[in-house]
Write a protein that holds these residues in place. Structure first.
Motif, PDB file in Angstrom:
ATOM      1  N   GLY A 129       1.094  -1.367   0.444  1.00 28.00           N
ATOM      2  CA  GLY A 129      -0.043   0.172   0.079  1.00 28.00           C
ATOM      3  C   GLY A 129       1.083   1.518  -0.133  1.00 28.00           C
ATOM      4  N   GLY A 130       1.918   1.272   0.195  1.00 22.71           N
ATOM      5  CA  GLY A 130       2.843   1.814  -0.108  1.00 22.71           C
ATOM      6  C   GLY A 130       3.939   2.173   0.863  1.00 22.71           C
ATOM      7  N   LEU A 131       4.696   3.715   0.591  1.00 25.61           N
ATOM      8  CA  LEU A 131       6.481   3.587   1.608  1.00 25.61           C
ATOM      9  C   LEU A 131       5.742   4.268   2.690  1.00 25.61           C
ATOM     10  CD1 LEU A 131       9.133   3.597   0.772  1.00 25.61           C
ATOM     11  CD2 LEU A 131       8.912   6.430  -0.157  1.00 25.61           C
ATOM     12  N   SER A 132       7.292   3.182   3.360  1.00 24.25           N
ATOM     13  CA  SER A 132       7.190   4.279   5.095  1.00 24.25           C
ATOM     14  C   SER A 132       8.201   4.316   5.320  1.00 24.25           C
ATOM     15  CB  SER A 132       6.412   2.722   5.441  1.00 24.25           C
ATOM     16  OG  SER A 132       7.624   1.508   5.978  1.00 24.25           O
ATOM     17  N   GLY A 133       8.736   4.706   6.318  1.00 23.58           N
ATOM     18  CA  GLY A 133      10.080   4.900   7.096  1.00 23.58           C
ATOM     19  C   GLY A 133      10.709   4.261   7.291  1.00 23.58           C
ATOM     20  N   ASP A 134      10.409   2.556   7.224  1.00 21.44           N
ATOM     21  CA  ASP A 134      10.639   1.348   7.515  1.00 21.44           C
ATOM     22  C   ASP A 134      11.755   1.629   6.642  1.00 21.44           C
ATOM     23  OD1 ASP A 134      10.835   0.997  10.512  1.00 21.44           O
ATOM     24  OD2 ASP A 134       8.879   0.073   9.975  1.00 21.44           O
ATOM     25  N   PHE A 135      10.877   1.747   5.180  1.00 23.05           N
ATOM     26  CA  PHE A 135      11.552   1.146   4.242  1.00 23.05           C
ATOM     27  C   PHE A 135      13.112   1.890   3.652  1.00 23.05           C
ATOM     28  CE2 PHE A 135       7.463  -1.107   3.452  1.00 23.05           C
ATOM     29  CZ  PHE A 135       7.206  -2.165   2.563  1.00 23.05           C
ATOM     30  N   LEU A 136      12.423   2.959   3.938  1.00 20.21           N
ATOM     31  CA  LEU A 136      13.629   4.043   3.637  1.00 20.21           C
ATOM     32  C   LEU A 136      15.284   3.567   4.578  1.00 20.21           C
ATOM     33  CD1 LEU A 136      11.349   7.117   3.475  1.00 20.21           C
ATOM     34  CD2 LEU A 136      12.874   5.789   1.577  1.00 20.21           C
ATOM     35  N   GLY A 137      14.683   2.961   6.077  1.00 17.62           N
ATOM     36  CA  GLY A 137      16.045   2.984   6.698  1.00 17.62           C
ATOM     37  C   GLY A 137      16.459   1.561   6.199  1.00 17.62           C
ATOM     38  N   ALA A 138      15.778   0.772   5.885  1.00 19.16           N
ATOM     39  CA  ALA A 138      16.014  -0.301   5.210  1.00 19.16           C
ATOM     40  C   ALA A 138      17.368  -0.760   4.087  1.00 19.16           C
ATOM     41  CB  ALA A 138      15.093  -1.675   4.713  1.00 19.16           C
ATOM     42  N   SER A 139      16.336   0.619   3.533  1.00 22.97           N
ATOM     43  CA  SER A 139      17.138   0.800   1.896  1.00 22.97           C
ATOM     44  C   SER A 139      18.864   1.283   2.154  1.00 22.97           C
ATOM     45  CB  SER A 139      16.017   1.787   1.282  1.00 22.97           C
ATOM     46  OG  SER A 139      16.433   2.629   1.503  1.00 22.97           O
ATOM     47  N   ILE A 140      18.775   2.028   3.127  1.00 19.37           N
ATOM     48  CA  ILE A 140      19.850   2.806   3.209  1.00 19.37           C
ATOM     49  C   ILE A 140      21.407   1.708   4.098  1.00 19.37           C
ATOM     50  CG2 ILE A 140      21.336   4.420   5.735  1.00 19.37           C
ATOM     51  CD1 ILE A 140      19.215   5.976   4.785  1.00 19.37           C
ATOM     52  N   GLU A 141      20.627   0.906   5.109  1.00 20.29           N
ATOM     53  CA  GLU A 141      21.854  -0.241   5.745  1.00 20.29           C
ATOM     54  C   GLU A 141      21.512  -1.032   4.774  1.00 20.29           C
ATOM     55  OE1 GLU A 141      23.454   0.541   7.967  1.00 20.29           O
ATOM     56  OE2 GLU A 141      22.472   1.943   8.027  1.00 20.29           O
ATOM     57  N   LEU A 142      20.944  -1.702   3.257  1.00 23.57           N
ATOM     58  CA  LEU A 142      21.326  -2.591   2.257  1.00 23.57           C
ATOM     59  C   LEU A 142      21.685  -1.780   0.806  1.00 23.57           C
ATOM     60  CD1 LEU A 142      17.602  -4.489   2.018  1.00 23.57           C
ATOM     61  CD2 LEU A 142      20.185  -5.606   3.147  1.00 23.57           C
ATOM     62  N   GLY A 143      21.983  -0.258   1.025  1.00 25.39           N
ATOM     63  CA  GLY A 143      22.514  -0.353  -0.398  1.00 25.39           C
ATOM     64  C   GLY A 143      23.775  -0.034   0.707  1.00 25.39           C
ATOM     65  N   GLN A 144      24.006   0.467   1.739  1.00 30.94           N
ATOM     66  CA  GLN A 144      25.455   0.488   1.860  1.00 30.94           C
ATOM     67  C   GLN A 144      26.345  -0.566   2.320  1.00 30.94           C
ATOM     68  OE1 GLN A 144      26.587   3.228   5.554  1.00 30.94           O
ATOM     69  NE2 GLN A 144      27.251   1.890   6.328  1.00 30.94           N
ATOM     70  N   LEU A 145      25.476  -1.692   2.587  1.00 28.66           N
ATOM     71  CA  LEU A 145      25.964  -3.252   2.667  1.00 28.66           C
ATOM     72  C   LEU A 145      26.590  -3.502   0.887  1.00 28.66           C
ATOM     73  CD1 LEU A 145      26.951  -5.911   3.203  1.00 28.66           C
ATOM     74  CD2 LEU A 145      24.331  -6.762   3.437  1.00 28.66           C
ATOM     75  N   TRP A 146      25.768  -3.079   0.064  1.00 31.77           N
ATOM     76  CA  TRP A 146      25.781  -3.346  -0.915  1.00 31.77           C
ATOM     77  C   TRP A 146      27.095  -2.315  -1.419  1.00 31.77           C
ATOM     78  CZ3 TRP A 146      25.454  -7.121  -4.805  1.00 31.77           C
ATOM     79  CH2 TRP A 146      25.383  -6.802  -5.784  1.00 31.77           C
ATOM     80  N   PHE A 147      27.373  -1.718  -1.706  1.00 31.72           N
ATOM     81  CA  PHE A 147      28.400  -0.689  -2.124  1.00 31.72           C
ATOM     82  C   PHE A 147      29.150  -1.421  -1.585  1.00 31.72           C
ATOM     83  CE2 PHE A 147      31.487   2.714  -1.382  1.00 31.72           C
ATOM     84  CZ  PHE A 147      31.406   3.668  -2.738  1.00 31.72           C
ATOM     85  N   LEU A 148      29.434  -1.495  -0.359  1.00 31.47           N
ATOM     86  CA  LEU A 148      30.917  -1.774   0.401  1.00 31.47           C
ATOM     87  C   LEU A 148      31.047  -3.263   0.215  1.00 31.47           C
ATOM     88  CD1 LEU A 148      30.221  -0.884   4.247  1.00 31.47           C
ATOM     89  CD2 LEU A 148      31.942  -0.052   2.465  1.00 31.47           C
ATOM     90  N   LEU A 149      30.245  -4.488  -0.208  1.00 25.40           N
ATOM     91  CA  LEU A 149      30.412  -5.173  -1.003  1.00 25.40           C
ATOM     92  C   LEU A 149      31.370  -5.575  -2.651  1.00 25.40           C
ATOM     93  CD1 LEU A 149      27.528  -7.566   0.343  1.00 25.40           C
ATOM     94  CD2 LEU A 149      30.029  -7.892   1.227  1.00 25.40           C
ATOM     95  N   VAL A 150      30.892  -4.546  -3.103  1.00 26.56           N
ATOM     96  CA  VAL A 150      31.151  -4.835  -4.441  1.00 26.56           C
ATOM     97  C   VAL A 150      32.079  -4.065  -4.649  1.00 26.56           C
ATOM     98  CG1 VAL A 150      30.253  -4.051  -7.126  1.00 26.56           C
ATOM     99  CG2 VAL A 150      28.064  -4.941  -5.631  1.00 26.56           C
TER     100      VAL A 150
END
Length: 260
Positions: free
Chosen positions: A237-258
């Motif tokens: 049903g739409g975006l919430s703050g928890d989705f944004l927080g998760a995207s920050i940590e998952l994106g940071q992990l992806w950057f560090l790994l690649v």
């Protein structure tokens, strides 16, 4: 002068909202929306601070007589210092979103929002934290050992750009929620500007020695991650703050790994 003052106010609002690096200050919904373009610069400050502290810690350990025999241990200690400082300065804000989303997605079913808003942590949330934390910890240790200071500084920047890309591509569940306020500030133009910066950064990483294939995987993988999170938010049903927080940590992990 007025424009410069407004920009500084928005930056300080972003700094106070995302970190402890500025004194706590009241932030109206309109102010929160205006400070969204400053998320990435705040990430740059975090990256510089955490990397400087880890580098100092590594230099100190290097002066110890027994360091040569325990170099790997020293790298993990300083990587933990980097992570601990980021956790402290951000008050664990984004990690909380990662745990909440892990529980809600893991449990599935019609109770998604009920579980997401539950302050208690469940098995899926704990496992999400464990996997992402350990992944970042190991990647940080590797980067420190390879003297990749540039990548360590930019990892928090990339993570906060992920929130911009997700917010710009996903409607919010409620306009007055955290997700709605950030979504209102994440204009398509801002997302495109961050996308152009990502392309330039990928090119710069290639110049610094990162393989072209790795740079390509970095961009395509990030696009896939953003689309996956966006699709998950739309299904609920739409975006919430928890989705944004998760995207920050998952994106940071992806950057560090690649970028290893």
């Amino acid at each position: 002068m007025m424009g410069r003052t407004t920009a500084m106010t928005a930056f300080l609002d972003a700094l106070a909202f995302l970190t402890r690096l500025a004194p706590a200050r009241p932030c109206s919904p309109a102010a929160l929306t205006r400070c969204v373009p400053w998320f990435a610069p705040v990430g740059l400050m975090l990256g510089c601070l955490c990397t400087a502290a880890a580098s100092c810690g590594l230099a100190f350990l290097g002066t110890l007589p027994a360091y040569a025999a325990t170099q790997s241990c020293g790298l993990f200690v300083t990587a933990l210092l980097w992570l601990a400082l980021e956790l402290w300065t951000t008050r664990g804000l984004h990690w909380d979103g990662l745990a909440d989303l892990g529980d809600a997605v893991g449990a599935g079913g019609s109770r998604f929002w009920e579980i997401l808003r539950d302050s208690r942590i469940g098995a899926f949330g704990a496992l999400s934290l464990l996997v992402v934390f350990c992944g970042q910890w190991a990647a940080l240790a590797w980067h420190l050992g390879a003297l990749h200071r540039f990548e360590l500084v930019l990892a928090p920047v990339w993570g906060r750009a992920c929130a911009i890309w997700l917010a710009a591509s996903t409607p919010a569940r409620t306009p007055d929620s955290l997700g709605g306020l950030v979504q209102a500030g994440a204009s398509p133009a801002l997302a495109h500007l961050h996308g152009l910066a990502a392309l330039l950064l990928a090119g710069l990483l290639c110049v610094r020695g990162l393989g072209f294939y790795q740079s390509f995987v970095l961009l395509i993988g990030q696009y896939t991650l953003t689309r996956t999170l966006s699709a998950a938010a739309r299904r609920q049903g739409g975006l919430s703050g928890d989705f944004l927080g998760a995207s920050i940590e998952l994106g940071q992990l992806w950057f560090l790994l690649v970028t290893l």
